[in-house]
Design an enzyme around this catalytic site. Sequence first.
Site, mmCIF file in Angstrom:
data_model
loop_
_atom_site.group_PDB
_atom_site.id
_atom_site.type_symbol
_atom_site.label_atom_id
_atom_site.label_comp_id
_atom_site.label_asym_id
_atom_site.label_seq_id
_atom_site.Cartn_x
_atom_site.Cartn_y
_atom_site.Cartn_z
ATOM 1 N N LYS A 14 0.830 -1.212 0.000
ATOM 2 C CA LYS A 14 0.000 0.000 0.000
ATOM 3 C C LYS A 14 0.862 1.259 0.000
ATOM 4 C CE LYS A 14 -2.132 -1.129 3.841
ATOM 5 N NZ LYS A 14 -1.453 -2.405 4.129
ATOM 6 N N ARG A 89 -9.333 0.933 8.960
ATOM 7 C CA ARG A 89 -8.907 -0.435 9.258
ATOM 8 C C ARG A 89 -9.969 -1.194 10.036
ATOM 9 N NH1 ARG A 89 -3.044 0.582 9.089
ATOM 10 N NH2 ARG A 89 -1.869 -1.351 9.188
ATOM 11 N N ARG A 124 11.703 -5.711 4.874
ATOM 12 C CA ARG A 124 11.402 -4.299 4.614
ATOM 13 C C ARG A 124 12.323 -3.349 5.372
ATOM 14 N NH1 ARG A 124 5.371 -1.993 5.376
ATOM 15 N NH2 ARG A 124 5.596 -2.689 7.522
ATOM 16 N N ARG A 157 11.450 -1.421 10.813
ATOM 17 C CA ARG A 157 10.372 -1.153 11.773
ATOM 18 C C ARG A 157 10.342 -2.186 12.887
ATOM 19 N NH1 ARG A 157 5.026 0.170 8.328
ATOM 20 N NH2 ARG A 157 4.149 -0.948 10.110
ATOM 21 N N ARG A 168 -0.266 -9.134 13.347
ATOM 22 C CA ARG A 168 -0.873 -8.100 12.488
ATOM 23 C C ARG A 168 -1.761 -8.744 11.424
ATOM 24 N NH1 ARG A 168 4.339 -5.261 10.746
ATOM 25 N NH2 ARG A 168 3.028 -3.941 9.448
HETATM 26 P P1 ADP Z 1 2.214 -1.832 3.222
HETATM 27 O O1 ADP Z 1 2.249 -0.330 3.159
HETATM 28 O O2 ADP Z 1 0.980 -2.414 2.582
HETATM 29 O O3 ADP Z 1 2.447 -2.372 4.607
HETATM 30 P P2 ADP Z 1 4.786 -1.669 1.828
HETATM 31 O O4 ADP Z 1 4.506 -0.762 0.667
HETATM 32 O O5 ADP Z 1 5.543 -1.092 2.967
HETATM 33 O O6 ADP Z 1 3.421 -2.376 2.321
HETATM 34 O O7 ADP Z 1 5.562 -2.949 1.241
HETATM 35 C C1 ADP Z 1 5.998 -4.002 2.106
HETATM 36 C C2 ADP Z 1 7.323 -4.570 1.588
HETATM 37 O O8 ADP Z 1 7.112 -5.243 0.339
HETATM 38 C C3 ADP Z 1 8.403 -3.523 1.334
HETATM 39 O O9 ADP Z 1 9.666 -4.050 1.712
HETATM 40 C C4 ADP Z 1 8.337 -3.296 -0.186
HETATM 41 O O10 ADP Z 1 9.597 -2.914 -0.713
HETATM 42 C C5 ADP Z 1 7.908 -4.669 -0.686
HETATM 43 N N1 ADP Z 1 7.032 -4.595 -1.858
HETATM 44 C C6 ADP Z 1 6.038 -3.705 -2.107
HETATM 45 N N2 ADP Z 1 5.427 -3.976 -3.283
HETATM 46 C C7 ADP Z 1 6.046 -5.088 -3.780
HETATM 47 C C8 ADP Z 1 5.892 -5.883 -4.972
HETATM 48 N N3 ADP Z 1 4.954 -5.584 -5.884
HETATM 49 N N4 ADP Z 1 6.708 -6.951 -5.138
HETATM 50 C C9 ADP Z 1 7.634 -7.239 -4.207
HETATM 51 N N5 ADP Z 1 7.849 -6.550 -3.082
HETATM 52 C C10 ADP Z 1 7.073 -5.481 -2.865
HETATM 53 P P1 AMP Z 2 1.032 0.616 8.991
HETATM 54 O O1 AMP Z 2 2.160 1.578 8.879
HETATM 55 O O2 AMP Z 2 -0.164 1.005 8.169
HETATM 56 O O3 AMP Z 2 1.459 -0.821 8.753
HETATM 57 O O4 AMP Z 2 0.522 0.683 10.518
HETATM 58 C C1 AMP Z 2 1.377 0.337 11.581
HETATM 59 C C2 AMP Z 2 0.593 0.226 12.872
HETATM 60 O O5 AMP Z 2 -0.009 1.491 13.195
HETATM 61 C C3 AMP Z 2 -0.563 -0.770 12.876
HETATM 62 O O6 AMP Z 2 -0.152 -2.104 13.165
HETATM 63 C C4 AMP Z 2 -1.442 -0.188 14.003
HETATM 64 O O7 AMP Z 2 -0.918 -0.503 15.276
HETATM 65 C C5 AMP Z 2 -1.285 1.321 13.794
HETATM 66 N N1 AMP Z 2 -2.287 1.842 12.853
HETATM 67 C C6 AMP Z 2 -2.070 2.408 11.639
HETATM 68 N N2 AMP Z 2 -3.218 2.778 11.054
HETATM 69 C C7 AMP Z 2 -4.210 2.418 11.923
HETATM 70 C C8 AMP Z 2 -5.628 2.498 11.876
HETATM 71 N N3 AMP Z 2 -6.283 3.015 10.829
HETATM 72 N N4 AMP Z 2 -6.321 2.016 12.952
HETATM 73 C C9 AMP Z 2 -5.695 1.496 14.018
HETATM 74 N N5 AMP Z 2 -4.368 1.369 14.116
HETATM 75 C C10 AMP Z 2 -3.619 1.837 13.076
#
Ligand code: ADP
Ligand code: AMP
Length: 212
Positions: A14, A89, A124, A157, A168
């Site tokens: 995302k 969420r 990541r 992270r 999660r």
């Molecule tokens: P989210 O915001 O949904 O938690 P991220 O954008 O942070 O996900 O992506 C999670 C991990 O997957 C990161 O390390 C990113 O570089 C990797 N990633 C994202 N999109 C892809 C893809 N299409 N193919 C492979 N790896 C990806």
């Molecule tokens: P993210 O960066 O989106 O993966 O979010 C990291 C963490 O932040 C999640 O595991 C939750 O603990 C908190 N968080 C982010 N967005 C929300 C949301 N919309 N509602 C509740 N918790 C959230």
Amino acid sequence: MLRLIMLGPPGAGKGTQAKRLAERFAIPHISTGDRLRAGIRAGTALGVKAKEYMDAGCLVPDDVIIGLVQERLNQADCANGFLLDGFPRTVKQAEALDIAGVMIDHVIDMEVPDDDVVVRLSGRSVCPSCGTVFHLTLSSPKKEGICDKCGAKLIVRDDDKEDTVRNRLRVYHRSTAPLIAFYEEKGLLRRLDAVGTVDDVFNGILRLVEVG
Ligand code: ADP
Ligand code: AMP
């Protein structure tokens, strides 16, 4: 005008796609996770409150998050559209958008199997300064540990540890996945297989948004 919600499990990509889309359409990228992490780094009351939930891989309480997003959406730069990443969420959060009269054009549901999520999150790293996302093997920075875009030192992270990731995912299936049916009923859901390359997924989203 483009008002998007990015839906999908943690690690679906995302944030990666949101960053590109926000640049492409010149709309603000609103990530609740990024906002909360910034609060933790700055030691604000919000950060202190959110930290223990985040470290455990649990959701931060709805009232805290809803207030945060409403305040952000009221800012002038959201008048021509926005991209919500990581919000809503829960059904309660989605209902809060409805109650506030916030209109949405598309909800992009990024579908990635749990096993791929674990692989993606376990490698990541993120830039704390500009928010660019990397992966140890799937999308590595040119110089190890350094952001390609702004040169800051990358961080891993705290909540990307395998145990926390599993929790999660459980939380996602229990509390967030019901939003798929919620938005399907409203005719806003756009399903997307998000297992391809970052470019493929980006192009897939563009097609969905253009077709409507
Ligand atoms: P989210 O915001 O949904 O938690 P991220 O954008 O942070 O996900 O992506 C999670 C991990 O997957 C990161 O390390 C990113 O570089 C990797 N990633 C994202 N999109 C892809 C893809 N299409 N193919 C492979 N790896 C990806
Ligand atoms: P993210 O960066 O989106 O993966 O979010 C990291 C963490 O932040 C999640 O595991 C939750 O603990 C908190 N968080 C982010 N967005 C929300 C949301 N919309 N509602 C509740 N918790 C959230």
